[in-house]
Design an enzyme around this catalytic site. Structure first.
Site, PDB file in Angstrom:
ATOM      1  N   LYS A  35      63.360  38.862  45.590  1.00 52.77           N
ATOM      2  CA  LYS A  35      62.258  39.465  44.813  1.00 52.77           C
ATOM      3  C   LYS A  35      62.824  40.338  43.688  1.00 52.77           C
ATOM      4  O   LYS A  35      62.365  40.294  42.539  1.00 52.77           O
ATOM      5  CB  LYS A  35      61.399  40.307  45.756  1.00 52.77           C
ATOM      6  CG  LYS A  35      60.096  40.779  45.174  1.00 52.77           C
ATOM      7  CD  LYS A  35      59.386  41.731  46.109  1.00 52.77           C
ATOM      8  CE  LYS A  35      58.759  41.036  47.296  1.00 52.77           C
ATOM      9  NZ  LYS A  35      58.217  42.010  48.269  1.00 52.77           N
ATOM     10  N   THR A  85      50.550  47.783  54.154  1.00 59.02           N
ATOM     11  CA  THR A  85      50.058  48.200  55.470  1.00 59.02           C
ATOM     12  C   THR A  85      49.143  47.084  55.980  1.00 59.02           C
ATOM     13  O   THR A  85      47.921  47.234  56.015  1.00 59.02           O
ATOM     14  CB  THR A  85      49.286  49.537  55.392  1.00 59.02           C
ATOM     15  OG1 THR A  85      48.291  49.443  54.367  1.00 59.02           O
ATOM     16  CG2 THR A  85      50.200  50.695  55.105  1.00 59.02           C
ATOM     17  N   CYS A 262      42.968  42.956  50.891  1.00 57.35           N
ATOM     18  CA  CYS A 262      42.450  44.329  50.981  1.00 57.35           C
ATOM     19  C   CYS A 262      41.089  44.450  51.663  1.00 57.35           C
ATOM     20  O   CYS A 262      40.976  45.114  52.687  1.00 57.35           O
ATOM     21  CB  CYS A 262      42.393  44.942  49.591  1.00 57.35           C
ATOM     22  SG  CYS A 262      44.040  45.300  48.958  1.00 57.35           S
ATOM     23  N   ARG A 331      45.773  35.176  50.909  1.00 52.74           N
ATOM     24  CA  ARG A 331      45.545  35.897  52.163  1.00 52.74           C
ATOM     25  C   ARG A 331      44.046  35.940  52.477  1.00 52.74           C
ATOM     26  O   ARG A 331      43.245  36.288  51.635  1.00 52.74           O
ATOM     27  CB  ARG A 331      46.103  37.328  52.069  1.00 52.74           C
ATOM     28  CG  ARG A 331      47.616  37.374  52.143  1.00 52.74           C
ATOM     29  CD  ARG A 331      48.123  38.769  51.933  1.00 52.74           C
ATOM     30  NE  ARG A 331      47.854  39.256  50.597  1.00 52.74           N
ATOM     31  CZ  ARG A 331      48.036  40.518  50.186  1.00 52.74           C
ATOM     32  NH1 ARG A 331      48.463  41.425  51.035  1.00 52.74           N
ATOM     33  NH2 ARG A 331      47.791  40.859  48.935  1.00 52.74           N
TER      34      ARG A 331
HETATM   35  C1  UDX Z   1      39.948  45.094  46.047  1.00 46.39           C
HETATM   36  C2  UDX Z   1      39.291  46.299  45.339  1.00 46.39           C
HETATM   37  O1  UDX Z   1      38.314  45.813  44.410  1.00 46.39           O
HETATM   38  C3  UDX Z   1      40.360  47.146  44.638  1.00 46.39           C
HETATM   39  O2  UDX Z   1      39.770  48.303  44.082  1.00 46.39           O
HETATM   40  C4  UDX Z   1      41.415  47.558  45.664  1.00 46.39           C
HETATM   41  O3  UDX Z   1      42.446  48.324  45.077  1.00 46.39           O
HETATM   42  C5  UDX Z   1      42.016  46.324  46.328  1.00 46.39           C
HETATM   43  O4  UDX Z   1      40.969  45.557  46.939  1.00 46.39           O
HETATM   44  P1  UDX Z   1      40.921  42.746  45.237  1.00 46.39           P
HETATM   45  O5  UDX Z   1      41.311  42.506  46.671  1.00 46.39           O
HETATM   46  O6  UDX Z   1      41.893  42.427  44.152  1.00 46.39           O
HETATM   47  O7  UDX Z   1      40.514  44.278  45.021  1.00 46.39           O
HETATM   48  O8  UDX Z   1      39.608  41.853  44.997  1.00 46.39           O
HETATM   49  P2  UDX Z   1      38.094  42.090  44.559  1.00 46.39           P
HETATM   50  O9  UDX Z   1      37.952  41.832  43.105  1.00 46.39           O
HETATM   51  O10 UDX Z   1      37.576  43.364  45.082  1.00 46.39           O
HETATM   52  O11 UDX Z   1      37.406  40.879  45.330  1.00 46.39           O
HETATM   53  C6  UDX Z   1      37.508  40.805  46.762  1.00 46.39           C
HETATM   54  C7  UDX Z   1      36.808  39.580  47.278  1.00 46.39           C
HETATM   55  O12 UDX Z   1      35.397  39.725  47.152  1.00 46.39           O
HETATM   56  C8  UDX Z   1      37.157  38.274  46.583  1.00 46.39           C
HETATM   57  O13 UDX Z   1      37.338  37.270  47.568  1.00 46.39           O
HETATM   58  C9  UDX Z   1      35.942  37.985  45.725  1.00 46.39           C
HETATM   59  O14 UDX Z   1      35.768  36.617  45.490  1.00 46.39           O
HETATM   60  C10 UDX Z   1      34.837  38.550  46.600  1.00 46.39           C
HETATM   61  N1  UDX Z   1      33.614  38.922  45.870  1.00 46.39           N
HETATM   62  C11 UDX Z   1      33.673  39.885  44.903  1.00 46.39           C
HETATM   63  C12 UDX Z   1      32.401  38.330  46.194  1.00 46.39           C
HETATM   64  O15 UDX Z   1      32.324  37.472  47.084  1.00 46.39           O
HETATM   65  N2  UDX Z   1      31.268  38.720  45.522  1.00 46.39           N
HETATM   66  C13 UDX Z   1      31.292  39.682  44.563  1.00 46.39           C
HETATM   67  O16 UDX Z   1      30.223  39.995  44.018  1.00 46.39           O
HETATM   68  C14 UDX Z   1      32.531  40.278  44.237  1.00 46.39           C
END
Ligand code: UDX
Length: 434
Positions: A35, A85, A262, A331
């Site tokens: 990495k 984590t 997340c 994931r």
């Molecule tokens: C999330 C948080 O948004 C971010 O602030 C934090 O730091 C990390 O976790 P991320 O995991 O990158 O970010 O994805 P995010 O854009 O939140 O989307 C998460 C999931 O929700 C995706 O699978 C997305 O497709 C889904 N989603 C999102 C929906 O199904 N509907 C929505 O309206 C929005």
């Protein structure tokens, strides 16, 4: 300021490059030499728009380097802990062993006046447990959760919504707060809100923010089920309720639900936390959020079975493998979970994704993959759009109609225009839309 970033995974790599681009002198530390070599060559080990440019720019300026040697942290005065984590095997709780190990490795190199800044998402009590060791070394600990989104990580790092400082005591930590303000001077000068609070609150902010986002998604997915039962349209419903700015339209997109590294993990970690604290009502709310999210996946499989006239032997194209667009992260990807369920039910599934098939094939080796949409859809008996990449949103139903065997489109993200697809001769289905 001289900064070390411990852990160069998604969070750490973006953070190291971001802090270097703000003018700091940064060393990124990780145990994975492969990495580190890729990062040093200016290649992000994962797909993140804009990150390669940031890495190259910072390294060309001489403000960013990577190392596997913890003693290289000794010349820094601020140390960001950015290790993962993940969810513990066999438990809902988060595994903090990488955070513990990072702090243990850092301790021998800390000097009086140094500041350790925890960015990883941790359970309440972690900072209070680690602080005494750090304070004994003459340094201080601030817990400063990170809210960047995959696919927007560079922008989110450089322009955060807010800065959260969890401290052991506002007065005793005044010098550390001032140092962290200096590290973030560019953002603070721009007017970014900065909130200082006790460790437990700061630790809860990240898990509760992500659980609230997950709640919005599961709420609208529960409404999608009501829409299916009543003939209503969940996208119009979301537009209508989202106009109320107490509700807001963001994160009200119904479909196959949330995934990634997340939201699912943080909902479960908060559940574990609530259970440990004996707060039963929070446990049941969070359990329902997770349950609704998982059931969207099986509802979609059932819809596919209904529209395709059964799944056994059907050749199905799954569009999307990443948990969301502009990412190669698979994931807890809803798309891959659905693809596996379809295959387990007897369908012949081929998954395509512009960036995530390599990662997907490592996690789901039994599925078939292609990077090319045409290969996936040609002669198919049905298509499912499960990750809304821009190129899938823009598909031309009339042109695609010529390639497929049976024209069935299931929009698992509610991003296509049902009328356009039906007019072009497709059987069209979605969750929560007539
Ligand atoms: C999330 C948080 O948004 C971010 O602030 C934090 O730091 C990390 O976790 P991320 O995991 O990158 O970010 O994805 P995010 O854009 O939140 O989307 C998460 C999931 O929700 C995706 O699978 C997305 O497709 C889904 N989603 C999102 C929906 O199904 N509907 C929505 O309206 C929005």
């Amino acid at each position: 300021m001289k900064i070390s970033v411990v852990g160069c995974g998604f969070l750490g790599a973006v953070y190291a490059a971001g802090m270097a681009s703000l003018g700091h002198d940064v060393v990124g530390i990780d145990v994975d030499q492969d990495k580190l070599d890729r990062l040093t060559a200016g290649h992000s080990p994962f797909f993140e728009p804009g990150l390669d440019d940031l890495l190259i720019e910072a390294q060309n300026k001489g403000s960013l380097r990577f190392s596997a040697d913890f003693p290289d942290t000794a010349s820094s005065t601020m140390h960001f802990i950015c290790v993962g984590t993940p969810q513990l095997d066999g438990s809902l709780a988060a595994d903090v062993s990488y955070v513990n190990a990072a702090v243990q490795s850092l301790l021998p190199h800390l000097k009086p006046g140094d500041v350790v800044v925890g960015k990883s998402t941790v359970p309440v009590g972690t900072a209070a447990r680690l602080a005494p060791m750090i304070v004994d070394a003459g340094a201080d600990l601030i817990w400063n959760p990170e809210f960047l989104r995959e696919g927007h990580a560079v922008k989110d790092t450089l322009n955060p919504d807010r800065l959260i400082y969890g401290v052991r005591d506002k007065e005793a930590s005044a010098a550390a707060i001032q140092d962290l303000d200096e590290a973030y001077a560019t953002m603070l000068d721009r007017g970014t809100v900065r909130l200082v609070m006790a460790y437990p609150t700061a630790e809860l902010v990240k898990n509760s923010a992500n659980s609230f986002l997950a709640t919005k998604i599961s709420f609208i997915n529960a409404m999608a089920e009501l829409c299916d039962a009543s003939g209503a349209d969940v996208t119009e419903l979301a537009d209508a309720i989202g106009i109320d700015d107490r509700i807001g339209r963001k994160f009200l997109n119904a479909g196959v639900g949330f995934g990634g590294g997340c939201l699912p993990k943080d909902v479960r970690a908060l559940q574990a936390q609530a259970r440990d604290l004996g707060v039963d009502s929070a446990v049941s709310l969070l359990n329902d959020i997770d349950h609704i999210n998982q059931s969207q996946r099986s509802r979609l499989v059932a819809l596919a079975s209904r529209l395709c006239g059964g799944l056994e032997g059907k050749r199905l194209a799954v569009l999307g493998a990443a948990f969301k667009p502009n990412s190669d992260d698979v994931r807890d990807s809803p798309a891959l979970d659905v693809a596996q369920q379809l295959q387990d039910a007897g369908a012949v599934v081929i998954v395509c994704d512009p960036h995530a098939t390599t990662n997907a094939s490592l996690r789901f080796p039994d599925l078939s993959y292609t990077d090319t949409l045409i290969d996936a859809v040609t002669d198919s008996d049905g298509m499912l759009l499960l990750t809304e990449w821009q190129e899938y949103r823009e598909l031309d139903p009339a042109a695609l109609r010529q390639l497929v065997h049976i024209p069935v489109m299931i929009d698992g993200r509610n991003v296509l225009d049902p009328t356009a697809w039906r007019t072009a001769g497709w059987t069209f289905g979605a969750l929560g839309r007539p």
